[in-house]
Write a protein that holds these residues in place. Structure first.
Motif, short mmCIF file in Angstrom:
data_model
loop_
_atom_site.label_atom_id
_atom_site.label_comp_id
_atom_site.label_asym_id
_atom_site.label_seq_id
_atom_site.Cartn_x
_atom_site.Cartn_y
_atom_site.Cartn_z
N ALA A 1 5.18 -0.20 2.93
CA ALA A 1 4.83 0.15 1.54
C ALA A 1 3.92 -0.88 0.91
O ALA A 1 4.16 -2.08 0.98
CB ALA A 1 6.11 0.28 0.72
N GLY A 2 2.87 -0.39 0.25
CA GLY A 2 1.99 -1.30 -0.48
C GLY A 2 2.64 -1.80 -1.76
O GLY A 2 2.44 -2.93 -2.19
N ILE A 3 3.45 -0.93 -2.39
CA ILE A 3 4.12 -1.25 -3.66
C ILE A 3 5.58 -0.82 -3.57
O ILE A 3 5.88 0.26 -3.05
CB ILE A 3 3.45 -0.53 -4.84
N PHE A 4 6.45 -1.66 -4.08
CA PHE A 4 7.85 -1.27 -4.27
C PHE A 4 8.11 -1.24 -5.76
O PHE A 4 7.77 -2.19 -6.48
CB PHE A 4 8.79 -2.28 -3.61
N THR A 5 8.72 -0.16 -6.23
CA THR A 5 9.00 -0.06 -7.65
C THR A 5 10.47 0.17 -7.92
O THR A 5 11.18 0.79 -7.12
CB THR A 5 8.18 1.07 -8.32
N SER A 6 10.96 -0.37 -9.03
CA SER A 6 12.33 -0.15 -9.49
C SER A 6 12.28 0.12 -10.99
O SER A 6 12.07 -0.80 -11.78
CB SER A 6 13.21 -1.37 -9.21
N PHE B 1 1.15 3.77 -0.24
CA PHE B 1 2.22 4.54 -0.87
C PHE B 1 3.17 3.61 -1.60
O PHE B 1 3.19 2.40 -1.37
CB PHE B 1 2.98 5.42 0.14
N ILE B 2 3.93 4.20 -2.51
CA ILE B 2 4.91 3.48 -3.32
C ILE B 2 6.31 3.84 -2.81
O ILE B 2 6.60 5.02 -2.57
CB ILE B 2 4.78 3.85 -4.81
N PHE B 3 7.16 2.84 -2.67
CA PHE B 3 8.50 3.06 -2.16
C PHE B 3 9.52 2.66 -3.21
O PHE B 3 9.32 1.72 -3.99
CB PHE B 3 8.71 2.23 -0.88
#
Length: 366
Positions: free
Chosen positions: A261-266, A195-197
């Motif tokens: 989380a596998g991915i962190f996005t901003s 999931f992306i956080f």
């Protein structure tokens, strides 16, 4: 300063990342045997925030709910807060005043003043709207410029935001870049999940969370967003479709999500530093970030970047990360290694060195 503790009067606010920054700096400065008088504004500190300070025996907290200069109709509160901080100044006679907001400098202060430029409405407006803030912000803009101009040194967390601050406010005080620092320790490793956080205030246009709404429909991984959804100026609730909104989480809850989380996005359009990004890197997330000069300065070669105004570019960047586990793992490792450059210890050492130098300069000029 030989033979006595350095005494610092520091301002902070309780409503954003400045609080986290200030507490990290206070903790780091304990190693230098300093005494910190911390004046908090913005809203009354929560019990948890007060407890954080009470656990540090070298920090004394002064509490208030005075509005900050960027809030709606703040000027009566700003004037009262000036008097309040000035009374603290004359009572404790600090060696250094360290301001994390604007509009507080007094002409009769004799000790050096360090002002940290964390952000401002003018640079926010330029980044988010592509133009200067409207005339209704003129009084605010004057207050920021006057505060920066009256400071012995202006500190910024990145070189890129320093250049924007100088262009927006035309001040000529000496400047120095000191990266923010944050140290996280995790009691146990957690397996990464698909999931992306994301962390961000839903009501803040700069956080650009609407960009995730369109992309989320076409991604195989779900997106979870943590943050405040109530606009403090209007009291209105905000929402973003197609993502799972978690609400405002405690620091421990945020760290748990980051660890998994596998991915962190901003997708932000404006970010002078980004403590949440640093936390995510420390937690071993692969980073997918807005292609901003501030974030490139900090995370170049350790993150995937996309145009925050281009939903398709964000979608393609996240899709590639989801599809390529090896690349995702490699980016996560690079981000974790890079995060070691932005520690509380390094930040504390840099600020203590700055305090010492400007104190020496001030004494030599007397």
């Amino acid at each position: 300063m030989e033979g006595k503790k350095m005494k610092i009067l520091m301002t902070t606010d309780t409503v954003g990342g400045v609080w986290v920054y200030a507490l990290e700096l206070c903790k780091a400065l304990k190693a230098y045997d300093v005494q910190i008088h911390l004046a908090a504004m913005g809203s009354w500190p929560s019990p948890a925030q007060q407890q954080e300070v009470f656990e540090m025996d070298h920090v004394l907290l002064y509490k208030s709910d005075y509005k900050l200069e960027w809030m709606q109709d703040p000027w009566e509160d700003v004037e009262q807060s000036r008097k309040w901080i000035n009374s603290i100044y004359h009572t404790i006679q600090p060696d250094i005043v360290h301001l994390n907001n604007y509009a507080q400098v007094e002409e009769d202060w004799t000790c050096p003043v360090v002002t940290v430029f964390h952000s401002c409405v003018q640079t926010w407006w330029q980044a988010v709207k592509g133009t200067s803030a409207p005339e209704t912000w003129n009084q605010y803009t004057r207050a920021v410029k006057d505060s920066l101009q009256a400071s012995d040194v202006v500190v910024t967390p990145t070189r890129a935001i320093m250049e924007k601050a100088k262009k927006a406010h035309q001040f000529n005080s000496p400047v120095q870049v000191i990266h923010n620092g944050h140290d996280l320790s995790f009691p146990e490793d957690k397996e990464k999940e698909d999931f992306i956080f994301c962390v961000g205030r839903l009501w803040d246009e700069a956080k650009n969370l609407e960009l995730l709404s369109g992309a989320a429909k076409k991604l195989s991984w779900p997106i979870f967003v943590a943050g405040d959804h109530i606009n403090p100026n209007t009291g209105r609730e905000c929402r973003v479709d197609n993502v799972t909104f978690l609400g405002k989480l405690s620091p421990d809850e945020v760290r748990d999500w980051m660890q998994r989380a596998g991915i962190f996005t901003s997708p932000t359009k404006y970010e002078p530093f980004g403590l949440a990004i640093l936390e995510a890197a420390e937690a071993g997330c692969a980073l997918a970030l807005s292609d901003l000069d501030t974030l490139q300065e900090l995370w170049s070669d350790a993150a995937a970047f996309f145009d925050p105004r281009d939903e398709q570019d964000a979608l393609e960047t996240l899709t590639r990360l989801i599809a390529d586990g090896e690349h995702r793992k490699d980016l996560a490792e690079k981000a974790k290694q890079r995060s070691a450059e932005y520690t509380s210890g390094k930040m504390g050492a840099a600020y203590h060195d700055l305090y010492t130098k400007i104190l020496k300069t001030k004494l030599e000029s007397v």
